[in-house]
Each structure stands twice: as structure tokens, then as C-alpha cells.
Motif scaffolding. Structure first.
Motif: not given
Length: 417
Positions: A270-288
Motif C-alpha cells: 500500500p501507499w506510504g509517505i514518511t519512510s522517504a523522509f527518513a531516506l532524504w534525511g539520511a542522504k543529507g547526513a551523508q552529504a555533511i
């Protein structure tokens, strides 16, 4: 979701008194950009990751259009019921859930849909769900929206919701640092009404629960207000209303149920939304320079794979991107895309605190109002019902906190859904 009334969705340039509003859509630059993003995104994703990925991006776009045009709210519907005893929005949510279980349960019981394997959003029900959903409920009222509401209002031009979204992402990735501790707390194993009662037995039990909740809202509304609130009249009808809105709430419920079912058919879940937010945040953490892969959450095979790949390979991410673009298109069609940076400081503070609570709560509760509440209950998951109870309690507290942040006055509320 943020407070949006049907009048909020009408064109920004009203017609003279007594003159009919034009049904011809005017897109402007934002609408043309949204169309270009949806068309090019579908094509490029299809070429790079396969036609299913492109189709899911379009489904996300359709979700954004439906959410915006119907102003289909979870946050505002719960707030209006808590503060004013008006339950029309909650009753439409019960229609949404009823349609979803009727569509989902037979496929989930069979394990396949159109010849492809499918599975529901079924998670453990324990203390982490209770704590996370309660946090999320407070965050809904302070942040001004839930997960879907944050995305569709941000896409529709609400600049304040970009602040909520940023801190939603930050809260999500912070929760992954502690995720293993939360999952170690006492919890019941994943339980589903489909597994317990079968498809038709599960549907019967679910419909009885939804009917009881709807009946309770009717009793409360009549006791506090004397009569049930009627849907407001629309300035448009026919194809003009379909293209430019506002849609009746029931149209939104039907559209969301069908589009979630399409997601199940295409993505296998089914449809989900917020697991992507954790992924975006983790990608941002890698960037710094941080290393999220050292955290237990990102060491599970599925999460490690998502972290190693592009966000465009992640189904949830591309549906979120599509949702934002679809809401931008809908806002342009409605003549309402007009971002403003004039945001009171207290409102920004509420967006920061609310976003952090939304993000942190969603991760430790195995989802948000979509992944846990809508899709969880559509899957028959016990954790979806537990989430709803705890999140509603958090909303009660959040409603009490809102006046300090927003300086609200007590007045008859208008329901957006």
C-alpha cells in the motif's frame, strides 16, 4: 492537514457579484511547470527504472490533485471534532477506510493482485507505536498538517509547510538513530484482521468498527451543535468543478481509496509517505559527512539498499515527488498558487516543533496517517487501530497547545475534511 475550506480553493480573482465563475482552467507558469514535471518525470523514470516506476510517479501526481481539490484533511477533521464537535470530516474518513478494506482484503487474503504478489502494511503493535503516534498527533496540530497534508499544502504553495517538511525530514532521520531501542520495547507481533477472520470476516468486523465511530460522531455533533453540518455549496459544477475544484469530500475519499489500491497493484504494497523522509534525511547526513549506515535502522537489507541507491529508485520517494507536483498543478488550476513568506514567528516555531514530532513519531510508530492509519487499517493491521487511538489522544493535546502558537480565537470552525 492544514485548514483549507472550500472557499480557500476558489479562484484568487472572484467574479463580480451574480456572475458565474469561468470553468476554463488558467494554469500560469506554476501549472505549466507542474505538467512538465509530471510528464517528463514519468518518461524519465520509466526509461531509467521501468514503466511501473513511471506509473507510480503519476499515481503520486493524481494523489496530490485529489488531496488538494478535495481539501481532504486528517488534521483539520480531527481538530474540528475535538474543538467544535463537528464530525463530517471523520465520517468521510470512515467511508475512505470502508472502501479501502473492501478493495484490499480479498487481494491480501489471496496474496496476489492481477497475477502479482501483494502484501499489506502490517507491523507490531506496542509501546513504540503508542509513543510515536501520540507524538505525531501533537505534531499534526502544531505543524499544521499530517504527512500527506504537509506535502500537498507545500506543493500547493504554502511556504510555512516547507518549514514543517524540512523538520519533518530532520525528525525522521533522528528517529532512525534510536529506532532499535524503540523496537526493543514490549509489543504484540504483527496481527491482521485478514489473517484472523479471513477476507469477508475481516471486512465485516472493520465495517462494524467504522459504523460505530461514525455513529459516535453523529451523537456528539447533535448533542453539541443540535444538527449535523451540511456540505457548503460549490461555486462550480460539472467538468469545471472536476478540473478546478473544490471537490466534495466523498469524491476525495473515493479517489484516495482507488489510488491506494492502484499503488497496491503496482508496487505490491500500500501507499506510504514518511519512510522517504527518513531516506532524504539520511542522504543529507551523508552529504555533511555523517555515516547513517552505522545505525541499526539502515542495516536491514531493504533500508541499506535504499540508502545505497538513488532516491529516484525508491517507490515512496517518487510518489512523494509526484504528489507535490500534482498538488502544484491543482493549486494552479484552482487559481490559488500564491506563496507568501509573511509567516509569524510563533507560526514558524510551531512548524519546527511540529515537524520534529511528526518525523520522529512516524518512524517509531511504523508510519503516519497514511502508512499506519490509512494503509495499516486498509491492511487489517492491529497497529493501525492502535496508532489511530494514540494519535487522536495526541491531537487532543495538540489542539490545546495551538492557541499559544497561533493566537486562535474560538469561533465556529469550517471543515475542509
Amino acid at each position: 492537514m492544514s485548514v483549507l475550506s472550500p472557499s480557500d480553493l476558489s479562484p484568487s480573482r472572484p467574479s463580480p457579484a451574480g456572475a458565474p465563475q469561468s470553468d476554463a482552467p488558467f494554469l500560469g507558469a506554476p501549472g505549466l511547470v507542474a505538467i512538465a514535471v509530471l510528464l517528463l518525470g514519468t518518461l524519465l523514470l520509466g526509461l531509467a527504472y521501468g514503466p511501473v516506476q513511471g506509473a507510480l510517479f503519476l499515481v503520486g501526481g493524481a494523489l496530490g490533485i485529489s488531496l488538494y481539490h478535495a481539501a481532504f484533511g486528517f488534521t483539520s477533521a480531527w481538530r474540528v471534532f475535538i474543538a467544535e464537535g463537528r464530525g463530517r470530516g471523520l465520517r468521510v474518513q470512515m467511508i475512505l477506510l470502508a472502501l479501502a478494506v473492501i478493495l484490499f482484503f480479498p487481494a491480501l487474503a489471496d496474496g496476489t493482485l492481477f497475477g502479482h504478489p501483494v502484501k499489506g502494511s502490517v507491523s507490531p503493535a506496542g509501546l513504540g507505536v503508542l509513543a510515536g503516534a501520540f507524538m505525531f498527533g501533537i505534531g499534526m496540530q502544531l505543524g499544521g498538517g499530517c504527512a500527506s497534508g504537509t506535502l500537498f499544502t507545500a506543493g500547493g504553495g504554502n511556504a510555512r509547510m516547507l518549514v514543517t517538511l524540512l523538520f519533518f525530514v530532520i525528525g525522521s532521520v533522528l528517529a532512525t538513530v534510536h529506532f532499535d531501542w524503540w523496537t526493543s520495547l514490549p509489543a504484540l507481533p504483527p496481527l491482521s484482521l485478514v489473517q484472523t477472520f479471513g477476507a469477508w470476516g475481516g471486512i465485516a468486523v472493520s465495517l462494524a468498527i467504522f459504523a460505530a465511530i461514525a455513529g459516535l460522531t453523529v451523537m456528539v455533533e447533535r448533542r453539541r451543535n443540535g444538527a449535523l453540518e451540511q456540505a457548503p455549496p460549490s461555486p462550480r459544477s460539472g467538468m469545471g468543478r472536476f478540473l478546478r475544484g473544490p471537490w466534495p469530500l466523498v469524491w476525495g475519499a473515493v479517489a484516495l481509496a482507488l489510488l491506494n489500491f492502484a499503488t497496491l497493484a503496482l508496487a505490491g504494497r500500500p501507499w506510504g509517505i514518511t519512510s522517504a523522509f527518513a531516506l532524504w534525511g539520511a542522504k543529507g547526513a551523508q552529504a555533511i559527512g555523517l555515516d547513517p549506515s552505522a545505525w541499526a535502522y539502515w542495516q536491514t537489507p531493504a533500508n541499506a539498499k535504499a540508502l545505497a541507491e538513488s532516491v529516484f529508485a525508491d517507490v515512496t520517494s517518487i510518489m512523494d515527488f509526484g504528489l507535490i507536483a500534482g498538488a502544484m498543478l491543482a493549486a494552479s488550476l484552482a487559481g490559488r498558487f500564491a506563496p507568501s513568506l509573511d509567516i509569524p514567528l510563533r507560526s514558524i516555531l510551531a512548524a519546527v516543533v511540529g515537524g520534529l514530532l511528526l518525523g520522529y513519531g512516524a518512524r517509531i510508530a511504523y508510519g503516519c496517517n497514511i502508512g499506519a492509519y490509512f494503509s495499516g487499517i486498509a491492511s487489517g493491521s492491529l497497529h493501525g487501530y492502535l496508532w489511530a487511538v494514540a494519535a487522536f489522544a495526541g491531537n487532543v493535546l495538540g489542539v490545546r497547545l495551538r492557541p499559544w502558537f497561533f493566537l486562535e480565537r474560538r469561533a465556529p470552525a469550517r471543515i475542509d475534511g
